[in-house]
Design a protein around this motif. Structure first.
Motif, PDB file in Angstrom:
ATOM      1  N   ALA A 163       0.887  -1.001   0.025  1.00  0.00           N
ATOM      2  CA  ALA A 163      -0.182   0.073   0.047  1.00  0.00           C
ATOM      3  C   ALA A 163       0.767   1.300  -0.001  1.00  0.00           C
ATOM      4  O   ALA A 163       0.334   2.327  -0.688  1.00  0.00           O
ATOM      5  CB  ALA A 163      -0.919   0.049   1.237  1.00  0.00           C
ATOM      6  N   VAL A 164       2.190   1.339   0.935  1.00  0.00           N
ATOM      7  CA  VAL A 164       2.860   2.544   0.794  1.00  0.00           C
ATOM      8  C   VAL A 164       3.481   2.600  -0.585  1.00  0.00           C
ATOM      9  O   VAL A 164       3.608   3.859  -0.872  1.00  0.00           O
ATOM     10  CB  VAL A 164       4.021   2.289   1.972  1.00  0.00           C
ATOM     11  CG1 VAL A 164       4.912   3.245   1.821  1.00  0.00           C
ATOM     12  CG2 VAL A 164       3.340   2.210   3.265  1.00  0.00           C
ATOM     13  N   ALA A 165       3.755   1.603  -1.187  1.00  0.00           N
ATOM     14  CA  ALA A 165       4.598   1.445  -2.520  1.00  0.00           C
ATOM     15  C   ALA A 165       3.580   1.908  -3.586  1.00  0.00           C
ATOM     16  O   ALA A 165       3.855   2.925  -4.483  1.00  0.00           O
ATOM     17  CB  ALA A 165       5.093   0.110  -2.992  1.00  0.00           C
ATOM     18  N   GLY A 166       2.299   1.702  -3.471  1.00  0.00           N
ATOM     19  CA  GLY A 166       1.316   2.081  -4.280  1.00  0.00           C
ATOM     20  C   GLY A 166       1.182   3.536  -4.400  1.00  0.00           C
ATOM     21  O   GLY A 166       0.715   4.381  -5.303  1.00  0.00           O
ATOM     22  N   LEU A 167       1.103   4.111  -2.747  1.00  0.00           N
ATOM     23  CA  LEU A 167       0.912   5.463  -2.844  1.00  0.00           C
ATOM     24  C   LEU A 167       2.098   6.461  -3.358  1.00  0.00           C
ATOM     25  O   LEU A 167       1.843   7.307  -3.750  1.00  0.00           O
ATOM     26  CB  LEU A 167       0.636   5.663  -1.207  1.00  0.00           C
ATOM     27  CG  LEU A 167       0.694   7.423  -0.808  1.00  0.00           C
ATOM     28  CD1 LEU A 167      -0.468   8.010  -1.500  1.00  0.00           C
ATOM     29  CD2 LEU A 167       0.686   7.450   0.662  1.00  0.00           C
ATOM     30  N   ARG A 168       3.240   5.739  -3.280  1.00  0.00           N
ATOM     31  CA  ARG A 168       4.500   6.468  -3.691  1.00  0.00           C
ATOM     32  C   ARG A 168       4.339   6.454  -5.127  1.00  0.00           C
ATOM     33  O   ARG A 168       4.670   7.550  -5.872  1.00  0.00           O
ATOM     34  CB  ARG A 168       5.688   5.760  -3.119  1.00  0.00           C
ATOM     35  CG  ARG A 168       5.986   6.089  -1.793  1.00  0.00           C
ATOM     36  CD  ARG A 168       7.100   5.308  -1.375  1.00  0.00           C
ATOM     37  NE  ARG A 168       7.447   5.539  -0.080  1.00  0.00           N
ATOM     38  CZ  ARG A 168       8.448   4.816   0.688  1.00  0.00           C
ATOM     39  NH1 ARG A 168       9.109   3.734  -0.081  1.00  0.00           N
ATOM     40  NH2 ARG A 168       8.780   5.259   1.936  1.00  0.00           N
ATOM     41  N   ALA A 169       3.788   5.360  -5.696  1.00  0.00           N
ATOM     42  CA  ALA A 169       3.764   5.748  -7.422  1.00  0.00           C
ATOM     43  C   ALA A 169       2.624   6.598  -7.886  1.00  0.00           C
ATOM     44  O   ALA A 169       3.023   7.227  -8.813  1.00  0.00           O
ATOM     45  CB  ALA A 169       3.347   3.966  -7.651  1.00  0.00           C
ATOM     46  N   ALA A 170       1.567   6.727  -6.793  1.00  0.00           N
ATOM     47  CA  ALA A 170       0.581   7.543  -7.459  1.00  0.00           C
ATOM     48  C   ALA A 170       1.077   8.838  -7.274  1.00  0.00           C
ATOM     49  O   ALA A 170       0.849   9.791  -8.125  1.00  0.00           O
ATOM     50  CB  ALA A 170      -0.623   7.390  -6.547  1.00  0.00           C
ATOM     51  N   GLN A 171       1.937   9.486  -6.267  1.00  0.00           N
ATOM     52  CA  GLN A 171       2.451  10.673  -6.052  1.00  0.00           C
ATOM     53  C   GLN A 171       3.776  10.703  -7.307  1.00  0.00           C
ATOM     54  O   GLN A 171       3.656  12.182  -7.427  1.00  0.00           O
ATOM     55  CB  GLN A 171       3.071  10.477  -4.548  1.00  0.00           C
ATOM     56  CG  GLN A 171       1.902  10.508  -3.624  1.00  0.00           C
ATOM     57  CD  GLN A 171       2.511  10.377  -2.125  1.00  0.00           C
ATOM     58  OE1 GLN A 171       3.814  10.083  -2.026  1.00  0.00           O
ATOM     59  NE2 GLN A 171       2.018  10.967  -0.908  1.00  0.00           N
ATOM     60  N   ALA A 172       4.356   9.871  -7.725  1.00  0.00           N
ATOM     61  CA  ALA A 172       5.249  10.195  -8.504  1.00  0.00           C
ATOM     62  C   ALA A 172       4.469  10.479  -9.895  1.00  0.00           C
ATOM     63  O   ALA A 172       5.004  11.164 -10.761  1.00  0.00           O
ATOM     64  CB  ALA A 172       6.133   8.900  -8.847  1.00  0.00           C
ATOM     65  N   ALA A 173       3.425   9.678 -10.202  1.00  0.00           N
ATOM     66  CA  ALA A 173       2.458   9.708 -11.360  1.00  0.00           C
ATOM     67  C   ALA A 173       2.154  11.413 -11.373  1.00  0.00           C
ATOM     68  O   ALA A 173       2.065  12.079 -12.398  1.00  0.00           O
ATOM     69  CB  ALA A 173       1.525   8.885 -11.462  1.00  0.00           C
TER      70      ALA A 173
END
Length: 360
Positions: A160-170
Motif C-alpha cells: 500500500a505504501v509503494a502504491g501511494l508513492r507510485a501515485a504521487q510520482a505519477a
C-alpha cells in the motif's frame, strides 16, 4: 581565412615645441628621393613638428568570424497539441520567466484528475493496511494470531505504501508535463523568431520561439597552431565587429579537429547593444613584437601612388617619399625612407606645395 597585419601597442612620438630646428653643421643632404619645397633651402611648412622615435609594435594575425550571442535558445515543447496563444512578436524584449506561448492541455487536466483520484485511493489502502497490521500485531502478541498472518498484514502495508508513492510520482510527472503547455523565457533577451501562430499544431521538439541575449557576444575564429601559441584564457586582444574596433577577451582555444587548426573563442561585452548579433567580426591574435617607426596619419602626404612625409632639415623642409607598412586609425608604420631621430611636419592644412620662408 587569415591575414597578417600589425597592431600598434605603444607610440613614442615627442612633440617639438614651435617650428624652430637647431642648425646642423655643414654637409650635404643624404642621397634619398625627395622633392624640395618651393625651391628654397629655407622653406618651412606651417604645422607641428614631431621627432620620430623607435618604438615596438605587435605583429598580429587576423582571423575572421561571426559575432554570435552567448545565450540563445530555440524553445520547444514535449507536448503534442494545438497552440492556443502566442503572447510575443519578433523583436519584443522579454524578461526571464515571462510566458511566451500556451498550448492546449485539456487532456492533461483530465489525466491530472485521474492521478489525483489514484492518490486518494492509494492513501485509503495505506490507511486500511496500517490498521490491519496494528490489529494483527496485537493478536500476535496475545498469541491469538500466527506469525504468517502478521507477515501477510505487514506485506500488505508495504504494498500500500509503494502504491501511494507510485501515485504521487505519477502526479509529479503529470505536473511536469502540464508545465510544457506554457513556454517561458529562460533568460532576458529579445525574441528573434516566432515560428507558430495560434491554431498551429505543436510537435515535440519542434522550434516554436527563439530568444537571444545580445548583451554578451562570442566571436569564434579558426587559426593555425602558430597563430594561437601566445593566446591565454582571459587575455585581452583587439577585434572588430562590422569594422568597429572592440576589445575581446579570450574565452578558450580548442582543437578544431581538422589538421593543425584551432578554434579561438573570444567574448565581447555588449550591454548597450551597440553591436548586432550575426555581424562579421575579426580577431587580431598577437604573434611577435618587432621594432618600428610610427608617424601620425595626418603627416602622410600623397601624390598619385607615391606616399611621403615632410622632413625638416637644417637646409629647409623637404618632401621625402617613403614606404609605408601597416596602419591603424591614428598611426602608420614607415618601413623605409625615414630614420629614428628625424623631424617630420604635420601640416596645419592640406599640403598644396606652397610654403612660407622661415622666420629670421
Amino acid at each position: 581565412m587569415t591575414s597578417t597585419k600589425t597592431l600598434f601597442t605603444t607610440v613614442a612620438l615627442a612633440t617639438v615645441a614651435g617650428l624652430s630646428l637647431a642648425a646642423c653643421s655643414g654637409g650635404t643632404d643624404e642621397q634619398t628621393p625627395f622633392t624640395r619645397l618651393a625651391n628654397s633651402t629655407t622653406a618651412r611648412v606651417i604645422g607641428t613638428a614631431v621627432v620620430v622615435r623607435d618604438t615596438v609594435i605587435d605583429a598580429t594575425i587576423d582571423a575572421s568570424g561571426v559575432a554570435e550571442p552567448i545565450q540563445q535558445a530555440a524553445l520547444s515543447t514535449k507536448l503534442m497539441g494545438t497552440v492556443t496563444a502566442v503572447l510575443v512578436r519578433e523583436g519584443d524584449v522579454v524578461r526571464a520567466g515571462q510566458t511566451l506561448l500556451r498550448i492546449d492541455a485539456r487532456d492533461l487536466t483530465a489525466k491530472a484528475a485521474q492521478v489525483g483520484a489514484s492518490i486518494a485511493d492509494a492513501e485509503a489502502q495505506q490507511h486500511d493496511a496500517a490498521t490491519q497490521v496494528a490489529r494483527i500485531r496485537a493478536l500476535y502478541t496475545d498469541s491469538a494470531a500466527t506469525r504468517a498472518q502478521l507477515d501477510a498484514a505487514e506485506t500488505g502495508l508495504a504494498r500500500a505504501v509503494a502504491g501511494l508513492r507510485a501515485a504521487q510520482a505519477a502526479a509529479g510527472e503529470m505536473d511536469a508535463l502540464r508545465s510544457y503547455a506554457t513556454v517561458i523565457a529562460p533568460f532576458a533577451g529579445v525574441v528573434t523568431s516566432r515560428a507558430v501562430d495560434p491554431g498551429a499544431f505543436a510537435a515535440p521538439g519542434a522550434p516554436l520561439i527563439t530568444v537571444q541575449d545580445g548583451s554578451s557576444l562570442r566571436i569564434s575564429v579558426s587559426a593555425a597552431g602558430d597563430a594561437v601559441r601566445e593566446l591565454r584564457r582571459g587575455q585581452t586582444v583587439a577585434a572588430t565587429i562590422d569594422g568597429v574596433p572592440v576589445s575581446a577577451v579570450i574565452e578558450g582555444v580548442v582543437p578544431a579537429g581538422a589538421g593543425n587548426l584551432f578554434t579561438v573563442n573570444a567574448t565581447v561585452a555588449n550591454q548597450a547593444h551597440r553591436y548586432r548579433t550575426g555581424s562579421a567580426a575579426m580577431v587580431s591574435m598577437p604573434v611577435a613584437r618587432t621594432p618600428a617607426l610610427l608617424v601620425p596619419n595626418p603627416a602622410i602626404v600623397r601624390e598619385g601612388d607615391l606616399t611621403g612625409v615632410i622632413v625638416r632639415t637644417a637646409a629647409g623642409d623637404e618632401r621625402r617619399w617613403v614606404r609605408l607598412g601597416a596602419s591603424t586609425a591614428t598611426h602608420t608604420a614607415v618601413s623605409s625612407g625615414l630614420k629614428a631621430g628625424e623631424t617630420i611636419v604635420i601640416p596645419s592644412a592640406p599640403d598644396t606645395g606652397a610654403s612660407q620662408p622661415a622666420a629670421r
